[in-house]
Design a protein around this motif. Structure first.
Motif, PDB file in Angstrom:
ATOM      1  N   ARG A 171     -11.300   2.903   0.387  1.00  0.00           N
ATOM      2  CA  ARG A 171     -11.995   2.503  -0.842  1.00  0.00           C
ATOM      3  C   ARG A 171     -11.260   2.895  -2.118  1.00  0.00           C
ATOM      4  N   MET A 172     -10.528   4.004  -2.081  1.00  0.00           N
ATOM      5  CA  MET A 172      -9.828   4.425  -3.296  1.00  0.00           C
ATOM      6  C   MET A 172      -8.331   4.129  -3.227  1.00  0.00           C
ATOM      7  N   GLY A 173      -7.835   3.830  -2.025  1.00  0.00           N
ATOM      8  CA  GLY A 173      -6.437   3.467  -1.888  1.00  0.00           C
ATOM      9  C   GLY A 173      -6.245   1.971  -2.029  1.00  0.00           C
ATOM     10  N   CYS A 174      -6.951   1.189  -1.173  1.00  0.00           N
ATOM     11  CA  CYS A 174      -6.840  -0.273  -1.190  1.00  0.00           C
ATOM     12  C   CYS A 174      -7.866  -0.931  -2.098  1.00  0.00           C
ATOM     13  N   GLY A 175      -9.006  -0.278  -2.283  1.00  0.00           N
ATOM     14  CA  GLY A 175     -10.095  -0.861  -3.063  1.00  0.00           C
ATOM     15  C   GLY A 175      -9.726  -1.284  -4.477  1.00  0.00           C
ATOM     16  N   PRO A 176      -9.065  -0.428  -5.263  1.00  0.00           N
ATOM     17  CA  PRO A 176      -8.715  -0.818  -6.636  1.00  0.00           C
ATOM     18  C   PRO A 176      -7.825  -2.057  -6.702  1.00  0.00           C
ATOM     19  N   TYR A 177      -6.889  -2.191  -5.745  1.00  0.00           N
ATOM     20  CA  TYR A 177      -6.026  -3.384  -5.729  1.00  0.00           C
ATOM     21  C   TYR A 177      -6.856  -4.643  -5.509  1.00  0.00           C
ATOM     22  N   LEU A 178      -7.757  -4.583  -4.530  1.00  0.00           N
ATOM     23  CA  LEU A 178      -8.585  -5.743  -4.227  1.00  0.00           C
ATOM     24  C   LEU A 178      -9.508  -6.081  -5.397  1.00  0.00           C
ATOM     25  N   THR A 179     -10.022  -5.056  -6.058  1.00  0.00           N
ATOM     26  CA  THR A 179     -10.869  -5.278  -7.229  1.00  0.00           C
ATOM     27  C   THR A 179     -10.090  -5.956  -8.344  1.00  0.00           C
ATOM     28  N   THR A 180      -8.867  -5.499  -8.564  1.00  0.00           N
ATOM     29  CA  THR A 180      -8.013  -6.099  -9.600  1.00  0.00           C
ATOM     30  C   THR A 180      -7.730  -7.566  -9.303  1.00  0.00           C
ATOM     31  N   VAL A 181      -7.439  -7.871  -8.033  1.00  0.00           N
ATOM     32  CA  VAL A 181      -7.178  -9.260  -7.633  1.00  0.00           C
ATOM     33  C   VAL A 181      -8.398 -10.132  -7.923  1.00  0.00           C
ATOM     34  N   THR A 182      -9.580  -9.623  -7.611  1.00  0.00           N
ATOM     35  CA  THR A 182     -10.814 -10.384  -7.819  1.00  0.00           C
ATOM     36  C   THR A 182     -11.105 -10.575  -9.304  1.00  0.00           C
ATOM     37  N   LEU A 183     -10.883  -9.527 -10.097  1.00  0.00           N
ATOM     38  CA  LEU A 183     -11.172  -9.611 -11.533  1.00  0.00           C
ATOM     39  C   LEU A 183     -10.235 -10.561 -12.261  1.00  0.00           C
ATOM     40  N   THR A 184      -9.018 -10.674 -11.776  1.00  0.00           N
ATOM     41  CA  THR A 184      -8.033 -11.527 -12.462  1.00  0.00           C
ATOM     42  C   THR A 184      -8.032 -12.965 -11.943  1.00  0.00           C
TER      43      THR A 184
END
Length: 228
Positions: A171-184
């Motif tokens: 959640r804190m290793g891969c999660g931020p990357y996936l969140t960024t992809v979704t937000l952009t």
């Protein structure tokens, strides 16, 4: 949302509810929480398995992005949506209502329902499902062991470490990357908001986990000093 998906959600809700009621009857000596965690563990294993089976290309597992959801992805999301609806009701009947769990469930229900309704971001949602459920069996194992009388044992401490490590990496290793992809990406606002909300809830729990592990390390160290 297509009719087959609605049937998956309804049937899934009935299945999880029936499984919980059957466990309550089969294990009368165990608590409400114990039986619910067994159901939750079964769902976590099913969710991770379905998410894994939905991967089309293992050389690029988080792909394709920004395309309509596949039938496997929609089925996997429908199963998890049915569980989240079931567990939301269970949370209301438990002895203690955890607001963070309700918020997490609300974010998950809205996000998955939106993904199924718009038939988009299936890869991102299924990957998020895999990341969020990967650590769940270890989370529930910690509490199950405590009720079975294994609190403060090496087995329980091992479960604590496995949960903390798996949660942090996912959640804190891969999660931020996936969140960024979704937000952009060019997705509806509701999907972006739920993606950010899920990451914020994960960050909140991450802080609590760090505090828990620090406490357990200090406690374990103090116990060893006292024994010595």
């Amino acid at each position: 949302m297509e009719e087959p998906i609605v049937r998956w959600v309804v049937c899934g809700f009935i299945f999880w509810t029936a499984a919980f009621l059957a466990l309550r009857k089969a294990l009368p000596a165990r608590s409400f929480d114990f039986c619910n965690r067994l159901v939750s563990t079964a769902h976590a294993c099913a969710a991770v398995s379905l998410a894994t089976l939905s991967v089309e290309d293992w050389t690029r597992p988080i792909s394709p992005l920004g395309v309509p959801s596949s039938s496997w992805q929609m089925m996997a999301l429908a199963v998890t949506l049915s569980y989240l609806v079931y567990d939301s009701f269970c949370c209301l009947f438990d002895e203690k209502i955890h607001i963070s769990n309700l918020v997490h469930h609300a974010v998950g229900v809205v996000g998955i329902a939106a993904s199924l309704y718009y038939n988009m971001c299936g890869t991102e949602m299924v990957t998020a499902m895999w990341l969020t459920e990967f650590s769940s069996p270890f989370l529930h194992l910690r509490q199950l062991l405590k009720e079975l009388g294994y609190k403060d044992t090496d087995l329980n401490r091992a479960a604590d470490v496995l949960f903390a490590v798996s949660f942090s990496l996912a959640r804190m290793g891969c999660g931020p990357y996936l969140t960024t992809v979704t937000l952009t990406a060019n997705y509806p606002l509701v999907i972006k908001v739920t993606a950010l909300g899920l990451q914020l809830v994960s960050a909140f729990w991450f802080v609590k986990i760090v505090r828990m592990m620090r406490f357990k390390v200090v406690k374990n160290g103090s116990t060893k000093v006292a024994v010595d």
